[in-house]
Design a protein around this motif. Structure first.
Motif, mmCIF file in Angstrom:
data_model
loop_
_atom_site.group_PDB
_atom_site.id
_atom_site.type_symbol
_atom_site.label_atom_id
_atom_site.label_comp_id
_atom_site.label_asym_id
_atom_site.label_seq_id
_atom_site.Cartn_x
_atom_site.Cartn_y
_atom_site.Cartn_z
ATOM 1 N N SER A 17 4.895 1.038 11.466
ATOM 2 C CA SER A 17 6.155 1.230 10.753
ATOM 3 C C SER A 17 6.938 -0.058 10.531
ATOM 4 O O SER A 17 7.688 -0.176 9.559
ATOM 5 C CB SER A 17 7.035 2.249 11.492
ATOM 6 N N GLN A 18 6.793 -1.035 11.427
ATOM 7 C CA GLN A 18 7.557 -2.277 11.295
ATOM 8 C C GLN A 18 6.866 -3.386 12.080
ATOM 9 O O GLN A 18 5.848 -3.185 12.720
ATOM 10 C CB GLN A 18 8.992 -2.093 11.820
ATOM 11 N N GLY A 19 7.432 -4.598 11.997
ATOM 12 C CA GLY A 19 6.950 -5.710 12.805
ATOM 13 C C GLY A 19 5.491 -6.057 12.569
ATOM 14 O O GLY A 19 5.019 -6.161 11.434
ATOM 15 N N ILE A 20 4.746 -6.252 13.657
ATOM 16 C CA ILE A 20 3.358 -6.680 13.574
ATOM 17 C C ILE A 20 2.502 -5.643 12.855
ATOM 18 O O ILE A 20 1.656 -5.985 12.020
ATOM 19 C CB ILE A 20 2.808 -6.961 14.984
ATOM 20 N N GLY A 21 2.699 -4.375 13.156
ATOM 21 C CA GLY A 21 1.900 -3.332 12.512
ATOM 22 C C GLY A 21 2.088 -3.302 11.014
ATOM 23 O O GLY A 21 1.122 -3.162 10.251
ATOM 24 N N ALA A 22 3.329 -3.441 10.560
ATOM 25 C CA ALA A 22 3.594 -3.469 9.128
ATOM 26 C C ALA A 22 2.963 -4.693 8.483
ATOM 27 O O ALA A 22 2.431 -4.625 7.365
ATOM 28 C CB ALA A 22 5.106 -3.453 8.878
ATOM 29 N N ALA A 23 2.987 -5.833 9.184
ATOM 30 C CA ALA A 23 2.363 -7.048 8.656
ATOM 31 C C ALA A 23 0.856 -6.875 8.544
ATOM 32 O O ALA A 23 0.234 -7.321 7.570
ATOM 33 C CB ALA A 23 2.710 -8.241 9.540
ATOM 34 N N PHE A 24 0.236 -6.231 9.534
ATOM 35 C CA PHE A 24 -1.191 -5.927 9.432
ATOM 36 C C PHE A 24 -1.463 -5.061 8.215
ATOM 37 O O PHE A 24 -2.406 -5.313 7.441
ATOM 38 C CB PHE A 24 -1.674 -5.197 10.693
ATOM 39 N N ALA A 25 -0.666 -4.016 8.034
ATOM 40 C CA ALA A 25 -0.895 -3.089 6.929
ATOM 41 C C ALA A 25 -0.806 -3.799 5.581
ATOM 42 O O ALA A 25 -1.643 -3.605 4.700
ATOM 43 C CB ALA A 25 0.114 -1.944 7.001
ATOM 44 N N ARG A 26 0.196 -4.637 5.415
ATOM 45 C CA ARG A 26 0.369 -5.345 4.139
ATOM 46 C C ARG A 26 -0.798 -6.303 3.882
ATOM 47 O O ARG A 26 -1.312 -6.387 2.758
ATOM 48 C CB ARG A 26 1.697 -6.101 4.138
ATOM 49 N N GLU A 27 -1.220 -7.031 4.912
ATOM 50 C CA GLU A 27 -2.295 -7.996 4.732
ATOM 51 C C GLU A 27 -3.622 -7.290 4.454
ATOM 52 O O GLU A 27 -4.396 -7.717 3.576
ATOM 53 C CB GLU A 27 -2.421 -8.879 5.974
ATOM 54 N N LEU A 28 -3.900 -6.225 5.156
ATOM 55 C CA LEU A 28 -5.156 -5.508 4.951
ATOM 56 C C LEU A 28 -5.191 -4.856 3.582
ATOM 57 O O LEU A 28 -6.239 -4.832 2.918
ATOM 58 C CB LEU A 28 -5.352 -4.477 6.057
ATOM 59 N N SER A 29 -4.058 -4.337 3.137
ATOM 60 C CA SER A 29 -3.987 -3.777 1.787
ATOM 61 C C SER A 29 -4.229 -4.863 0.746
ATOM 62 O O SER A 29 -4.962 -4.661 -0.235
ATOM 63 C CB SER A 29 -2.624 -3.121 1.574
ATOM 64 N N ALA A 30 -3.633 -6.031 0.965
ATOM 65 C CA ALA A 30 -3.820 -7.149 0.035
ATOM 66 C C ALA A 30 -5.274 -7.609 -0.001
ATOM 67 O O ALA A 30 -5.733 -8.154 -1.017
ATOM 68 C CB ALA A 30 -2.915 -8.309 0.429
ATOM 69 N N ARG A 31 -6.015 -7.384 1.083
ATOM 70 C CA ARG A 31 -7.424 -7.779 1.123
ATOM 71 C C ARG A 31 -8.349 -6.710 0.575
ATOM 72 O O ARG A 31 -9.571 -6.837 0.639
ATOM 73 C CB ARG A 31 -7.828 -8.133 2.555
ATOM 74 N N GLY A 32 -7.767 -5.642 0.046
ATOM 75 C CA GLY A 32 -8.569 -4.646 -0.646
ATOM 76 C C GLY A 32 -8.948 -3.424 0.149
ATOM 77 O O GLY A 32 -9.769 -2.617 -0.319
ATOM 78 N N LEU A 33 -8.376 -3.243 1.329
ATOM 79 C CA LEU A 33 -8.675 -2.065 2.138
ATOM 80 C C LEU A 33 -7.642 -0.970 1.893
ATOM 81 O O LEU A 33 -6.469 -1.254 1.668
ATOM 82 C CB LEU A 33 -8.685 -2.418 3.639
ATOM 83 N N GLY A 34 -8.090 0.274 1.937
ATOM 84 C CA GLY A 34 -7.147 1.366 2.071
ATOM 85 C C GLY A 34 -6.624 1.362 3.491
ATOM 86 O O GLY A 34 -7.349 0.976 4.418
ATOM 87 N N VAL A 35 -5.364 1.765 3.691
ATOM 88 C CA VAL A 35 -4.751 1.660 5.014
ATOM 89 C C VAL A 35 -4.204 3.016 5.454
ATOM 90 O O VAL A 35 -3.442 3.657 4.722
ATOM 91 C CB VAL A 35 -3.620 0.620 5.030
ATOM 92 N N VAL A 36 -4.611 3.424 6.641
ATOM 93 C CA VAL A 36 -4.026 4.602 7.288
ATOM 94 C C VAL A 36 -2.905 4.105 8.184
ATOM 95 O O VAL A 36 -3.142 3.357 9.137
ATOM 96 C CB VAL A 36 -5.079 5.369 8.120
ATOM 97 N N LEU A 37 -1.692 4.498 7.866
ATOM 98 C CA LEU A 37 -0.504 4.063 8.603
ATOM 99 C C LEU A 37 -0.145 5.123 9.627
ATOM 100 O O LEU A 37 0.237 6.237 9.271
ATOM 101 C CB LEU A 37 0.668 3.860 7.643
ATOM 102 N N VAL A 38 -0.252 4.772 10.901
ATOM 103 C CA VAL A 38 0.050 5.717 11.972
ATOM 104 C C VAL A 38 1.287 5.246 12.718
ATOM 105 O O VAL A 38 1.316 4.133 13.250
ATOM 106 C CB VAL A 38 -1.129 5.858 12.957
ATOM 107 N N ALA A 39 2.304 6.068 12.749
ATOM 108 C CA ALA A 39 3.544 5.761 13.470
ATOM 109 C C ALA A 39 4.363 7.035 13.524
ATOM 110 O O ALA A 39 4.079 8.010 12.812
ATOM 111 C CB ALA A 39 4.325 4.644 12.781
ATOM 112 N N ARG A 40 5.370 7.026 14.369
ATOM 113 C CA ARG A 40 6.257 8.181 14.377
ATOM 114 C C ARG A 40 7.061 8.270 13.087
ATOM 115 O O ARG A 40 7.418 9.341 12.639
ATOM 116 C CB ARG A 40 7.198 8.113 15.590
ATOM 117 N N ARG A 41 7.307 7.093 12.450
ATOM 118 C CA ARG A 41 8.058 7.077 11.193
ATOM 119 C C ARG A 41 7.372 6.136 10.202
ATOM 120 O O ARG A 41 7.929 5.087 9.842
ATOM 121 C CB ARG A 41 9.492 6.601 11.430
#
Length: 250
Positions: A17-41
Motif C-alpha cells: 500500500s505504501q513505502g517500500i511495497g509501493a515502490a516495488f509494485a511501481r518498479e515491477l509494473s514498469a518492467r512489464g509484470l502484472g502486479v498483485v497488490l496485497v495489503a489491508r488497504r
C-alpha cells in the motif's frame, strides 16, 4: 531472458500500500509484470495489469484470501515486504501485538513461500525477495521482537537461495537500514544518518536477485553493517541500542 520473462508474468507484493511495497509494485509494473497488490488497504495507480487483494496477512483468513484470489495466475516473483514493528520495552508490550508481529513477519512469508515456490521450481524460473532489516543483525533494544523476526527473514532467504538456485529460482534477503517511508516518519523522532529512499531499496534488491543471497541498500548502511559484524556482540548491541534511542526518541 528479459526480467519479465524470468520473473513474470505476475509478481505478488505483500505489503504494497505504501513505502517500500509501493515502490516495488511501481518498479515491477514498469518492467512489464502484472502486479498483485496485497495489503489491508491496497490502492495504487499502475500503468500495467494489477489485481488488488485487501487481506490481513497476519491471519489465516488473509493468507487464504490471497491464495484463492490468485488461483490460476502464474506468479513468477514473490516479494515478502509486509511487517509490523512493535516499539518499546518487551516486558511491557501488548502480547497481542507481539503475536501479530510474529504472524505477519514470520508466518506469512513462510506460508506464501511454501505455496508459490514449488510451482516456480517446476517451471525452472522465478524469484523470492524477503525484506529484512539491519535491526536483525544483532540484538536491538526496544525492538527486540522485531529484530528477531527480521533475523529469521534474512536467514530464511539465504537458506532458500542455496536450496532453490539449482532449479533456476532466485532468492535474496534485502537487509535494509533506515528507509524514508511513512511508517518510519510516524515512529521516529529524527531521520537516521544514511537513510535511503524506497526506490533505492528496490533497486538494490532487484539488482542482487539472481546474483547473491543478501544485499544491504545504501553505501553508509553497507559500511555500518560490515563494521557491526566485526565488533564483539555486546558492543554491537550497545551501539544499536544507542542508535535506536536517538532515532526513536525513547
Amino acid at each position: 531472458m528479459t526480467f519479465a520473462e524470468r520473473y513474470g508474468p505476475w509478481a505478488l507484493v505483500a505489503g504494497a500500500s505504501q513505502g517500500i511495497g509501493a515502490a516495488f509494485a511501481r518498479e515491477l509494473s514498469a518492467r512489464g509484470l502484472g502486479v498483485v497488490l496485497v495489503a489491508r488497504r491496497p490502492a495504487l495507480d499502475l500503468p500495467g495489469p494489477k489485481i488488488e487483494v485487501a487481506a490481513d496477512l497476519a491471519t489465516p483468513e488473509g493468507i487464504e484470501a490471497v491464495v484463492a484470489t490468485v488461483s490460476g495466475l502464474e506468479i513468477g516473483l514473490l516479494v515478502a515486504n509486509a511487517a509490523l514493528s512493535p516499539i518499546g520495552p518487551f516486558a511491557t508490550s501488548d502480547p497481542a501485538e507481539l503475536s501479530r508481529a510474529i504472524d505477519l513477519n514470520v508466518r506469512a512469508p513462510m506460508l506464501l513461500a511454501r505455496h508459490f515456490l514449488p510451482a516456480m521450481q517446476e517451471r525452472g524460473r522465478g524469484g523470492f525477495v524477503v525484506m529484512s532489516s539491519l535491526a536483525g543483525a544483532q540484538g536491538s533494544p526496544n525492538l527486540s521482537l522485531y529484530a528477531g523476526t527480521k533475523a529469521f527473514g534474512a536467514v530464511f532467504a539465504e537458506g532458500l537461495w542455496a536450496e532453490l538456485r539449482t532449479s533456476g529460482v532466485d532468492a535474496v534477503a534485502c537487509v535494509a537500514g533506515a528507509v524514508s517511508t511513512p511508517g518510519l516518519a510516524a515512529s521516529t523522532a529524527k531521520p537516521a544518518p544514511g537513510t535511503v529512499t524506497p526506490e533505492q531499496v528496490v533497486a538494490a534488491a532487484l539488482g542482487a536477485l539472481g546474483r547473491r543471497p543478501r544485499v544491504v541498500p545504501g553505501a553508509l548502511m553497507k559500511v555500518s553493517s560490515a563494521v557491526l559484524n566485526r565488533l564483539p556482540r555486546r558492543t554491537a548491541i550497545s551501539i544499536m541500542g544507542r542508535a535506536s534511542k536517538d532515532v526513536l526518541g525513547s
